[in-house]
Scaffold this active site. Structure first.
Site, PDB file in Angstrom:
ATOM      1  N   HIS A  23       0.859  -1.193   0.000  1.00 30.97           N
ATOM      2  CA  HIS A  23       0.000   0.000   0.000  1.00 30.97           C
ATOM      3  C   HIS A  23       0.890   1.237   0.000  1.00 30.97           C
ATOM      4  O   HIS A  23       0.752   2.104   0.862  1.00 30.97           O
ATOM      5  CB  HIS A  23      -0.915   0.056   1.233  1.00 30.97           C
ATOM      6  N   HIS A  79     -11.774  -8.174  -6.766  1.00 33.30           N
ATOM      7  CA  HIS A  79     -11.405  -6.926  -6.075  1.00 33.30           C
ATOM      8  C   HIS A  79     -10.470  -6.165  -7.016  1.00 33.30           C
ATOM      9  O   HIS A  79      -9.589  -6.765  -7.621  1.00 33.30           O
ATOM     10  CB  HIS A  79     -10.699  -7.343  -4.781  1.00 33.30           C
ATOM     11  N   GLU A  81      -8.313  -3.719  -6.326  1.00 33.72           N
ATOM     12  CA  GLU A  81      -7.024  -3.203  -5.856  1.00 33.72           C
ATOM     13  C   GLU A  81      -5.908  -3.876  -6.674  1.00 33.72           C
ATOM     14  O   GLU A  81      -5.975  -5.069  -6.987  1.00 33.72           O
ATOM     15  CB  GLU A  81      -6.860  -3.448  -4.345  1.00 33.72           C
ATOM     16  N   ASP A  83      -3.067  -5.125  -6.433  1.00 29.20           N
ATOM     17  CA  ASP A  83      -2.312  -6.343  -6.111  1.00 29.20           C
ATOM     18  C   ASP A  83      -3.040  -7.594  -6.612  1.00 29.20           C
ATOM     19  O   ASP A  83      -2.439  -8.667  -6.685  1.00 29.20           O
ATOM     20  CB  ASP A  83      -2.021  -6.449  -4.608  1.00 29.20           C
ATOM     21  N   HIS A 145     -12.420  -5.739   2.014  1.00 25.71           N
ATOM     22  CA  HIS A 145     -12.361  -4.469   2.705  1.00 25.71           C
ATOM     23  C   HIS A 145     -12.638  -3.270   1.800  1.00 25.71           C
ATOM     24  O   HIS A 145     -12.475  -2.108   2.235  1.00 25.71           O
ATOM     25  CB  HIS A 145     -10.971  -4.294   3.354  1.00 25.71           C
ATOM     26  N   ASP A 164      -9.211 -10.871  -0.035  1.00 23.35           N
ATOM     27  CA  ASP A 164      -8.345 -10.353   1.032  1.00 23.35           C
ATOM     28  C   ASP A 164      -8.680 -10.922   2.416  1.00 23.35           C
ATOM     29  O   ASP A 164      -7.789 -11.076   3.259  1.00 23.35           O
ATOM     30  CB  ASP A 164      -8.442  -8.829   1.099  1.00 23.35           C
ATOM     31  N   TYR A 192      -2.649  -8.348  10.021  1.00 27.11           N
ATOM     32  CA  TYR A 192      -3.466  -8.078   8.833  1.00 27.11           C
ATOM     33  C   TYR A 192      -4.858  -7.621   9.254  1.00 27.11           C
ATOM     34  O   TYR A 192      -5.389  -6.627   8.748  1.00 27.11           O
ATOM     35  CB  TYR A 192      -3.530  -9.385   8.042  1.00 27.11           C
ATOM     36  N   HIS A 225      -3.900 -13.527  -0.233  1.00 20.10           N
ATOM     37  CA  HIS A 225      -2.518 -13.346   0.247  1.00 20.10           C
ATOM     38  C   HIS A 225      -2.182 -14.469   1.224  1.00 20.10           C
ATOM     39  O   HIS A 225      -3.012 -14.815   2.087  1.00 20.10           O
ATOM     40  CB  HIS A 225      -2.352 -12.037   1.024  1.00 20.10           C
TER      41      HIS A 225
HETATM   42 FE1  FEO Z   1      -7.271  -5.066  -1.016  1.00 16.59          FE
HETATM   43 FE2  FEO Z   1      -4.898  -7.442  -1.362  1.00 16.59          FE
HETATM   44  O1  FEO Z   1      -5.874  -5.922  -1.829  1.00 16.59           O
END
Ligand code: FEO
Length: 395
Positions: A23, A79, A81, A83, A145, A164, A192, A225
């Site tokens: 991030h 998602h 984001e 990543d 999230h 996530d 996390y 992850h």
């Molecule tokens: Fe919310 Fe692993 O990205």
């Protein structure tokens, strides 16, 4: 690298051994991370998520060796984001007409990030996608999230692809929960949750109870992850329920910054006072300018009470403490008690500033704090010790 989770379901993501900040600079990843993507093959083939943009080429090249990309029937984007969606532009360049499944919010965020009109298929909770003998059942997970977050359940193999949620930032060659060091795994899972999911705790509880109410078997939880939960996979869901219930241990954290050691001396005497009043409580001290801020936030998450200390500088507080306050304000911790302390020379605003910030951040304040002028001498240190004793008695 790829590996089989169960026949017909392969991990095809990327392990990032080098990652130390995530991030941007917002989140420390001492143990690296992984970006998990999954290939589900039945009569039809679905790709679930991709990897972070810097690894897009490597990801698509590896995927190309694993399967003719044209054999991928469905792309699932849980998602937006980067990543997880970062390799989509390169992948969709190769298979531009394949449908991309996402939530209504996912449509907005994916378009917002990539400005492409891919063949989006918007799904909502309960929608099903048949792969042949098995099917994917979609579950919207708004604010777990991001507004766009989504999970899906694979029937037959009983796999929850959770994105996530339930993840951890760990790079490991052992990608299953039963194969890694348990204390490291739960340390990272706790960090996390504390740093990413705390503000959404009421939604965590609601979503887990909603999924549990389906009464479906769960053989695997595959997050986006870290390791896959296959040994007692629901243990992490149980942990999330505990963490979401305003979690706290019998711990008091004293977090301070210091210029010439005066505020450190106060911190250490306050700690001594707490221990004299209550020898069962765990007291931990952190110099915020010398510690990793995400690790300290994790300790705040575990604490029933915190004390923040800063000397006064320019009628304010030291900047490492400001960063911590910004972070804990955003995380919306609940049912935690707090107080402030600090040294000062001629004006002495820091304790009031810290008290006001903590109060606005939702902490229950115990008193107006403790401050000491100039370098604390024996009398001030004795007062700090008494302040610690008094604080321990009130939390
Ligand atoms: Fe919310 Fe692993 O990205």
């Amino acid at each position: 690298m790829k590996f089989e989770i169960t026949p017909g379901v392969d991990w095809v993501g990327k392990i990032d051994w080098e990652l130390r900040k995530f991030h941007g600079e917002e989140y420390s990843t001492h143990r690296g991370s992984s970006y998990n993507a999954y290939l589900v093959r039945d009569e039809k083939t679905a790709l679930i998520d991709t990897v972070w943009s810097p690894f897009a080429k490597e990801f698509v090249n590896n995927l190309d060796k694993e399967i003719d990309l044209n054999q991928i029937d469905y792309v699932i984007a849980n998602h937006a984001e980067m990543d997880h969606s970062g390799a989509l532009p390169l992948l969709m360049h190769r298979i531009p007409d394949k449908p991309v499944y996402c939530t209504a919010n996912g449509l907005k965020s994916l378009k917002g990030h990539y400005h492409k009109d891919w063949n989006f298929q918007v799904v909502k909770t309960g929608d099903k996608l048949s792969l042949g003998k098995k099917e994917l059942i979609f579950v919207e997970a708004m604010m777990l999230h991001w507004p766009d977050s989504m999970m899906e359940y694979l029937t037959g193999d009983a796999i929850l692809f959770s994105n996530d949620a339930f993840g951890q930032h760990i790079a490991t060659e052992h990608m299953f929960n039963d194969l890694v060091d348990q204390s490291e795994l739960f340390e990272e899972a706790t960090k996390y949750y504390a740093n990413i999911l705390t503000p959404f705790s009421p939604l965590v509880t609601k979503k887990i109870n909603e999924v549990v109410a389906f009464n479906l078997p769960v053989n695997f939880i595959c997050p986006s992850h870290g390791v896959i939960w296959r040994d007692n996979p629901l243990q992490i869901a149980q942990k999330y329920l505990q963490w979401a219930a305003d979690y706290q241990e019998n711990q008091i954290s004293i977090i301070y910054d210091t210029m010439w050691d005066g505020t450190r001396m106060l911190a250490e005497h306050i700690a001594r006072g707490i221990k004299q009043a209550d020898d069962k409580v765990t007291v931990k001290l952190f110099n915020i300018s010398r510690r990793d801020i995400n690790d300290v936030v994790t300790e705040v998450f575990k604490s029933k009470a915190i004390l923040l200390g800063s000397p006064t500088i320019n009628k304010g507080i030291l900047n490492a403490m400001s960063a911590l306050i910004e972070m804990i304000t955003g995380l919306k911790f609940k049912k935690k008690k707090a107080a402030a302390f600090g040294c000062y020379g001629w004006s002495g605003e820091s304790v009031k500033i810290l008290t006001d910030h903590l109060s606005k951040a939702g902490f229950e304040m115990i008193g107006d704090g403790f401050k000491a002028m100039w370098q604390p001498g024996d009398e001030a240190l004795a007062q700090a010790l008494a302040f610690g004793k008094d604080f321990a008695g009130k939390v």
